[in-house]
Design an enzyme around this catalytic site. Structure first.
Site, mmCIF file in Angstrom:
data_model
loop_
_atom_site.group_PDB
_atom_site.id
_atom_site.type_symbol
_atom_site.label_atom_id
_atom_site.label_comp_id
_atom_site.label_asym_id
_atom_site.label_seq_id
_atom_site.Cartn_x
_atom_site.Cartn_y
_atom_site.Cartn_z
ATOM 1 N N LYS A 33 0.697 -1.211 0.018
ATOM 2 C CA LYS A 33 -0.105 0.017 0.154
ATOM 3 C C LYS A 33 0.910 1.125 -0.186
ATOM 4 C CE LYS A 33 -3.964 -2.195 2.245
ATOM 5 N NZ LYS A 33 -4.834 -2.184 3.609
ATOM 6 N N ALA A 49 -1.586 0.737 6.299
ATOM 7 C CA ALA A 49 -1.789 -0.436 7.341
ATOM 8 C C ALA A 49 -2.759 -1.461 6.863
ATOM 9 C CB ALA A 49 -2.276 0.091 8.771
ATOM 10 N N ASP A 50 -2.528 -2.692 7.406
ATOM 11 C CA ASP A 50 -3.343 -3.682 6.869
ATOM 12 C C ASP A 50 -3.523 -4.682 8.285
ATOM 13 O OD1 ASP A 50 -4.770 -5.183 4.739
ATOM 14 O OD2 ASP A 50 -3.689 -6.810 5.588
ATOM 15 N N THR A 51 -4.865 -5.105 8.403
ATOM 16 C CA THR A 51 -5.126 -5.943 9.732
ATOM 17 C C THR A 51 -5.810 -7.395 9.253
ATOM 18 O OG1 THR A 51 -5.678 -3.718 10.870
ATOM 19 C CG2 THR A 51 -6.595 -5.810 11.733
ATOM 20 N N GLY A 86 -0.189 -4.881 10.358
ATOM 21 C CA GLY A 86 1.004 -4.419 9.920
ATOM 22 C C GLY A 86 0.662 -2.900 9.500
#
Length: 166
Positions: A33, A49-51, A86
């Site tokens: 991203k 971010a990525d969850t 992250g």
């Protein structure tokens, strides 16, 4: 956090290599991203971010439809899972990445509680099919080991410390 920001959205392919750990997956996607902004950003800090939700090393991403959301919540019901976010901070073409992990313990939910939640809140845009800040978090979460804000989707406590280091 009293930090000025603006939201800029870009479509990014969220696929990842099969050989990554759950923590590596979250960071990998956050970095993908950030990479989408690298050519166009000036001296701003870009935060991506990525969850992901992980139960026994099975990744539960965003559900495809309501039936899939119900299935995911039935899988989580009465069990512990990990929420991993992250985060990537892009500044002056330098990437600074980290992650946070929280353990979430769901109580046993009835099929009616799960169906009602999915139908009212339509959690199709959420990893694991739930938002802890919504009704399901109020009635279905027994406890959390780790950061609550991480489960919401951004570990603000850790993020603040990392921003101050930049």
């Amino acid at each position: 956090m009293d930090i000025d920001f603006r939201i800029v959205l870009k479509d990014v392919d969220e696929s990842y290599p099969d050989d990554l750990t759950p923590e590596e997956i979250a960071v990998y996607i956050a970095e993908k991203k950030a990479y989408a902004f690298d050519e166009t950003v000036g001296d701003e800090i870009v935060l991506t971010a990525d969850t992901i939700v992980c139960i026994e090393n099975q990744i539960l991403g965003k559900p495809e439809n309501a039936a899939h959301a119900i299935e995911m919540l039935q899988t989580l019901s009465g069990r512990m899972h990990r929420v991993i976010t992250g985060v990537c901070l892009l500044y002056n073409h330098q990437y600074h990445s980290f992650y946070d992990v929280s353990e979430v313990f769901f109580s046993k939910l009835s099929d009616d509680e799960i169906s009602s939640y999915v139908n009212k809140y339509m959690p199709l845009d959420k990893a694991g099919s739930y938002g802890i800040q919504e009704r399901i978090g109020l009635i279905g979460i027994e406890r959390i080991n780790g950061s609550y804000t991480n489960v919401v989707g951004l570990p603000t406590e850790k993020l603040y410390r990392e921003l101050m280091r930049l």
